[in-house]
Design a protein around this motif. Structure first.
Motif, PDB file in Angstrom:
ATOM      1  N   LEU A  22       0.812  -1.218   0.000  1.00  0.00           N
ATOM      2  CA  LEU A  22       0.000   0.000   0.000  1.00  0.00           C
ATOM      3  C   LEU A  22       0.851   1.275   0.000  1.00  0.00           C
ATOM      4  O   LEU A  22       0.327   2.370   0.219  1.00  0.00           O
ATOM      5  CB  LEU A  22      -0.938   0.006   1.207  1.00  0.00           C
ATOM      6  CG  LEU A  22      -2.313  -0.677   1.058  1.00  0.00           C
ATOM      7  CD1 LEU A  22      -3.221   0.107   0.131  1.00  0.00           C
ATOM      8  CD2 LEU A  22      -2.187  -2.115   0.618  1.00  0.00           C
ATOM      9  N   CYS A  23       2.160   1.153  -0.242  1.00  0.00           N
ATOM     10  CA  CYS A  23       3.068   2.306  -0.300  1.00  0.00           C
ATOM     11  C   CYS A  23       3.079   3.101   1.003  1.00  0.00           C
ATOM     12  O   CYS A  23       3.089   4.336   1.003  1.00  0.00           O
ATOM     13  CB  CYS A  23       2.713   3.225  -1.475  1.00  0.00           C
ATOM     14  SG  CYS A  23       2.909   2.448  -3.086  1.00  0.00           S
ATOM     15  N   ILE A  24       3.071   2.395   2.124  1.00  0.00           N
ATOM     16  CA  ILE A  24       3.106   2.995   3.458  1.00  0.00           C
ATOM     17  C   ILE A  24       4.480   2.723   4.056  1.00  0.00           C
ATOM     18  O   ILE A  24       5.020   1.625   3.899  1.00  0.00           O
ATOM     19  CB  ILE A  24       1.991   2.404   4.338  1.00  0.00           C
ATOM     20  CG1 ILE A  24       0.623   2.823   3.790  1.00  0.00           C
ATOM     21  CG2 ILE A  24       2.132   2.837   5.789  1.00  0.00           C
ATOM     22  CD1 ILE A  24      -0.552   2.134   4.471  1.00  0.00           C
ATOM     23  N   PRO A  25       5.088   3.675   4.754  1.00  0.00           N
ATOM     24  CA  PRO A  25       6.422   3.464   5.327  1.00  0.00           C
ATOM     25  C   PRO A  25       6.447   2.303   6.325  1.00  0.00           C
ATOM     26  O   PRO A  25       5.473   2.055   7.040  1.00  0.00           O
ATOM     27  CB  PRO A  25       6.724   4.791   6.040  1.00  0.00           C
ATOM     28  CG  PRO A  25       5.847   5.793   5.361  1.00  0.00           C
ATOM     29  CD  PRO A  25       4.605   5.056   4.968  1.00  0.00           C
ATOM     30  N   GLN A  26       7.560   1.596   6.361  1.00  0.00           N
ATOM     31  CA  GLN A  26       7.736   0.466   7.256  1.00  0.00           C
ATOM     32  C   GLN A  26       7.802   0.928   8.719  1.00  0.00           C
ATOM     33  O   GLN A  26       8.270   2.024   9.019  1.00  0.00           O
ATOM     34  CB  GLN A  26       9.028  -0.282   6.923  1.00  0.00           C
ATOM     35  CG  GLN A  26       9.062  -0.844   5.499  1.00  0.00           C
ATOM     36  CD  GLN A  26       8.232  -2.097   5.343  1.00  0.00           C
ATOM     37  OE1 GLN A  26       8.573  -3.148   5.857  1.00  0.00           O
ATOM     38  NE2 GLN A  26       7.126  -1.994   4.611  1.00  0.00           N
ATOM     39  N   ILE A  27       7.339   0.076   9.605  1.00  0.00           N
ATOM     40  CA  ILE A  27       7.418   0.352  11.032  1.00  0.00           C
ATOM     41  C   ILE A  27       8.551  -0.474  11.645  1.00  0.00           C
ATOM     42  O   ILE A  27       8.999  -1.460  11.057  1.00  0.00           O
ATOM     43  CB  ILE A  27       6.089   0.020  11.750  1.00  0.00           C
ATOM     44  CG1 ILE A  27       5.723  -1.459  11.551  1.00  0.00           C
ATOM     45  CG2 ILE A  27       4.971   0.937  11.270  1.00  0.00           C
ATOM     46  CD1 ILE A  27       4.528  -1.932  12.346  1.00  0.00           C
ATOM     47  N   ASP A  28       9.006  -0.073  12.815  1.00  0.00           N
ATOM     48  CA  ASP A  28      10.015  -0.800  13.565  1.00  0.00           C
ATOM     49  C   ASP A  28       9.297  -1.870  14.397  1.00  0.00           C
ATOM     50  O   ASP A  28       8.619  -1.544  15.372  1.00  0.00           O
ATOM     51  CB  ASP A  28      10.786   0.174  14.468  1.00  0.00           C
ATOM     52  CG  ASP A  28      11.919  -0.504  15.241  1.00  0.00           C
ATOM     53  OD1 ASP A  28      11.766  -1.667  15.651  1.00  0.00           O
ATOM     54  OD2 ASP A  28      12.956   0.155  15.449  1.00  0.00           O
ATOM     55  N   VAL A  29       9.436  -3.128  13.999  1.00  0.00           N
ATOM     56  CA  VAL A  29       8.694  -4.220  14.636  1.00  0.00           C
ATOM     57  C   VAL A  29       9.020  -4.319  16.122  1.00  0.00           C
ATOM     58  O   VAL A  29       8.116  -4.423  16.965  1.00  0.00           O
ATOM     59  CB  VAL A  29       8.977  -5.559  13.917  1.00  0.00           C
ATOM     60  CG1 VAL A  29       8.398  -6.732  14.712  1.00  0.00           C
ATOM     61  CG2 VAL A  29       8.391  -5.539  12.509  1.00  0.00           C
ATOM     62  N   ASP A  30      10.292  -4.282  16.470  1.00  0.00           N
ATOM     63  CA  ASP A  30      10.679  -4.431  17.874  1.00  0.00           C
ATOM     64  C   ASP A  30      10.118  -3.294  18.723  1.00  0.00           C
ATOM     65  O   ASP A  30       9.637  -3.528  19.848  1.00  0.00           O
ATOM     66  CB  ASP A  30      12.199  -4.471  18.006  1.00  0.00           C
ATOM     67  CG  ASP A  30      12.803  -5.744  17.425  1.00  0.00           C
ATOM     68  OD1 ASP A  30      12.068  -6.748  17.316  1.00  0.00           O
ATOM     69  OD2 ASP A  30      13.993  -5.736  17.079  1.00  0.00           O
ATOM     70  N   PHE A  31      10.163  -2.072  18.191  1.00  0.00           N
ATOM     71  CA  PHE A  31       9.628  -0.938  18.951  1.00  0.00           C
ATOM     72  C   PHE A  31       8.131  -1.089  19.154  1.00  0.00           C
ATOM     73  O   PHE A  31       7.606  -0.845  20.248  1.00  0.00           O
ATOM     74  CB  PHE A  31       9.910   0.382  18.226  1.00  0.00           C
ATOM     75  CG  PHE A  31       9.325   1.583  18.927  1.00  0.00           C
ATOM     76  CD1 PHE A  31      10.032   2.212  19.936  1.00  0.00           C
ATOM     77  CD2 PHE A  31       8.060   2.060  18.605  1.00  0.00           C
ATOM     78  CE1 PHE A  31       9.494   3.307  20.619  1.00  0.00           C
ATOM     79  CE2 PHE A  31       7.507   3.134  19.269  1.00  0.00           C
ATOM     80  CZ  PHE A  31       8.223   3.765  20.284  1.00  0.00           C
ATOM     81  N   MET A  32       7.412  -1.515  18.115  1.00  0.00           N
ATOM     82  CA  MET A  32       5.958  -1.623  18.216  1.00  0.00           C
ATOM     83  C   MET A  32       5.547  -2.739  19.170  1.00  0.00           C
ATOM     84  O   MET A  32       4.569  -2.602  19.912  1.00  0.00           O
ATOM     85  CB  MET A  32       5.346  -1.843  16.834  1.00  0.00           C
ATOM     86  CG  MET A  32       5.468  -0.645  15.904  1.00  0.00           C
ATOM     87  SD  MET A  32       4.796   0.883  16.620  1.00  0.00           S
ATOM     88  CE  MET A  32       5.117   2.036  15.273  1.00  0.00           C
ATOM     89  N   VAL A  33       6.281  -3.849  19.174  1.00  0.00           N
ATOM     90  CA  VAL A  33       5.973  -4.913  20.132  1.00  0.00           C
ATOM     91  C   VAL A  33       6.172  -4.401  21.552  1.00  0.00           C
ATOM     92  O   VAL A  33       5.337  -4.630  22.437  1.00  0.00           O
ATOM     93  CB  VAL A  33       6.840  -6.159  19.869  1.00  0.00           C
ATOM     94  CG1 VAL A  33       6.682  -7.175  21.005  1.00  0.00           C
ATOM     95  CG2 VAL A  33       6.454  -6.817  18.544  1.00  0.00           C
ATOM     96  N   ASP A  34       7.270  -3.696  21.781  1.00  0.00           N
ATOM     97  CA  ASP A  34       7.547  -3.170  23.121  1.00  0.00           C
ATOM     98  C   ASP A  34       6.499  -2.140  23.529  1.00  0.00           C
ATOM     99  O   ASP A  34       6.017  -2.141  24.675  1.00  0.00           O
ATOM    100  CB  ASP A  34       8.941  -2.543  23.155  1.00  0.00           C
ATOM    101  CG  ASP A  34       9.361  -2.147  24.563  1.00  0.00           C
ATOM    102  OD1 ASP A  34       9.417  -3.036  25.435  1.00  0.00           O
ATOM    103  OD2 ASP A  34       9.623  -0.957  24.793  1.00  0.00           O
ATOM    104  N   ALA A  35       6.110  -1.257  22.590  1.00  0.00           N
ATOM    105  CA  ALA A  35       5.094  -0.246  22.898  1.00  0.00           C
ATOM    106  C   ALA A  35       3.748  -0.896  23.185  1.00  0.00           C
ATOM    107  O   ALA A  35       3.009  -0.467  24.075  1.00  0.00           O
ATOM    108  CB  ALA A  35       4.977   0.742  21.732  1.00  0.00           C
ATOM    109  N   LEU A  36       3.421  -1.951  22.427  1.00  0.00           N
ATOM    110  CA  LEU A  36       2.168  -2.674  22.669  1.00  0.00           C
ATOM    111  C   LEU A  36       2.169  -3.289  24.066  1.00  0.00           C
ATOM    112  O   LEU A  36       1.158  -3.228  24.782  1.00  0.00           O
ATOM    113  CB  LEU A  36       1.982  -3.756  21.612  1.00  0.00           C
ATOM    114  CG  LEU A  36       0.831  -4.729  21.861  1.00  0.00           C
ATOM    115  CD1 LEU A  36      -0.508  -3.998  21.909  1.00  0.00           C
ATOM    116  CD2 LEU A  36       0.814  -5.817  20.793  1.00  0.00           C
ATOM    117  N   LYS A  37       3.262  -3.879  24.461  1.00  0.00           N
ATOM    118  CA  LYS A  37       3.350  -4.467  25.794  1.00  0.00           C
ATOM    119  C   LYS A  37       3.092  -3.418  26.874  1.00  0.00           C
ATOM    120  O   LYS A  37       2.361  -3.669  27.846  1.00  0.00           O
ATOM    121  CB  LYS A  37       4.726  -5.114  25.985  1.00  0.00           C
ATOM    122  CG  LYS A  37       4.917  -6.379  25.169  1.00  0.00           C
ATOM    123  CD  LYS A  37       6.377  -6.788  25.047  1.00  0.00           C
ATOM    124  CE  LYS A  37       6.993  -7.148  26.359  1.00  0.00           C
ATOM    125  NZ  LYS A  37       8.404  -7.611  26.179  1.00  0.00           N
TER     126      LYS A  37
END
Length: 354
Positions: free
Chosen positions: A101-116
């Protein structure tokens, strides 16, 4: 990127009867937001009170549908701990959807930590009644105010949380499915493998027509030949032919489900031969006639395992099994939910404990 936390000054009343939660109707006190700009990338990450967005009427997501989302759950377990099931896989899939969808990539590790951190803050919202959970919805929307077809330059990433009961009111009871051979959901080269809103909008009309006929979901066929089985509504589909457990191959028009991936592994652990291949609707009905079609079930985060009790295709209706949940469907449901709720060992490292 730093994560800031602003706690709500006034908290909502929490549900008192968890048997009436339903699905997707109630939302917690806080949400996570991160914004994107070309100059700063993803930035300004914060957990803040749940609130409505102010959006320009020209917001690109409203006109061109540039949005993706995910769905996962947090589980309150008998040992008092809260568990997440394979959250990194959801954010990895989100990046694959983002690429399409031409959307910028996210930082997976950061998002997992933020979700926690978000779930830890909202832990009192995680229900404890068996079969309930806290549904987690990460989403990215295009936010440029612009009319004209192009990729947006600015985006909002957010996560909202919702305490939920069973996705289907009937629970694990087998559901009737209508095989759709008129409308199509997706084609190879399209967006079928991405978790994007447009795919679900495209499914609504067929779903409404199936419900009028008394069917819970639509089984989609491929968009070119209308011959090969693809997905059921918002779920992947599995067939048990004798001792073979098979599901349609990921050919670009099917969502690569996290539950699908997990069920394939669990079925292998149980000694079944598992295959991912093209499955024609003719094969399904032919093997039913031969007595070789033993079970059919859908898989997905929301419903986990959804047994299929009936298939209607053209003028034929076939009944799967004896009207009760099949042996394998039940075993897979018990095993998967047992792992998720901490009642069975996590032999594959799928669980994140908060």
């Amino acid at each position: 990127m730093q994560l800031t936390i602003e706690k709500a000054k006034t908290l909502k009343a929490k549900p008192t009867d968890e048997s009436k939660l339903g699905f997707g109707n109630i939302f917690t006190d806080h949400m996570l937001t991160v914004v994107y700009s070309p100059e700063e990338g993803w930035h300004d990450a914060k957990i803040e009170p749940y609130h409505a967005f102010q959006m320009d009427p020209a917001g690109m997501v409203l006109h061109y549908g540039q949005t993706i989302f995910e769905g996962l759950k947090a589980y309150r377990c008998k040992d008092g701990k809260i568990r997440l099931f394979r959250p990194e896989q959801n954010f990895m899939r989100m990046n694959r959807s983002a690429e399409r969808l031409c959307i910028p990539q996210i930082d997976v590790d950061f998002m997992v930590d933020a979700l926690k951190k978000l779930v830890e803050l909202e832990q009192d919202w995680v229900p404890s009644t068996p079969g309930t959970s806290l549904y987690i919805r990460p989403t990215i929307i295009a936010s440029d105010p612009h009319l004209g077809v192009r990729a947006s330059n600015h985006y909002i990433f957010y996560i909202i949380l919702s305490p939920v009961g069973a996705y289907y009111a009937t629970g694990l009871d087998p559901v009737p499915i209508y095989v759709e051979d008129n409308y199509v959901r997706a084609v190879r080269g399209g967006t079928g493998a991405a978790k994007t809103a447009a795919n679900y909008a495209a499914s609504l009309l067929a779903g409404e027509e199936a419900k009028k006929l008394g069917y819970s979901q639509v089984l989609w066929l491929d968009g070119v030949e209308k011959k090969y089985v693809e997905e059921v509504g918002s779920m992947n589909i599995f067939f048990r032919f004798n001792d073979e457990v098979t599901t349609p191959a990921l050919v670009g028009s099917i969502l690569p489900g996290i539950t699908r991936m997990s069920v394939l592994q669990l079925a292998q652990d149980m000694g079944y031969k598992t295959t991912e291949r093209r499955i024609s609707i003719e094969e399904v009905f032919d093997r039913y006639d031969k007595g070789e079609l033993l079970e059919v079930f859908g898989t997905g985060t929301a419903a986990v395992i959804s047994p299929v009790g009936e298939l209607k295709w053209k003028d034929r209706v076939i009944k799967i099994g004896d009207g009760t949940t099949g042996e394998l469907s039940q075993k897979l449901y018990d095993t998967l939910t047992g792992i998720q709720y901490g009642e069975l060992p996590d032999n594959h490292g799928w669980i994140t404990i908060l």
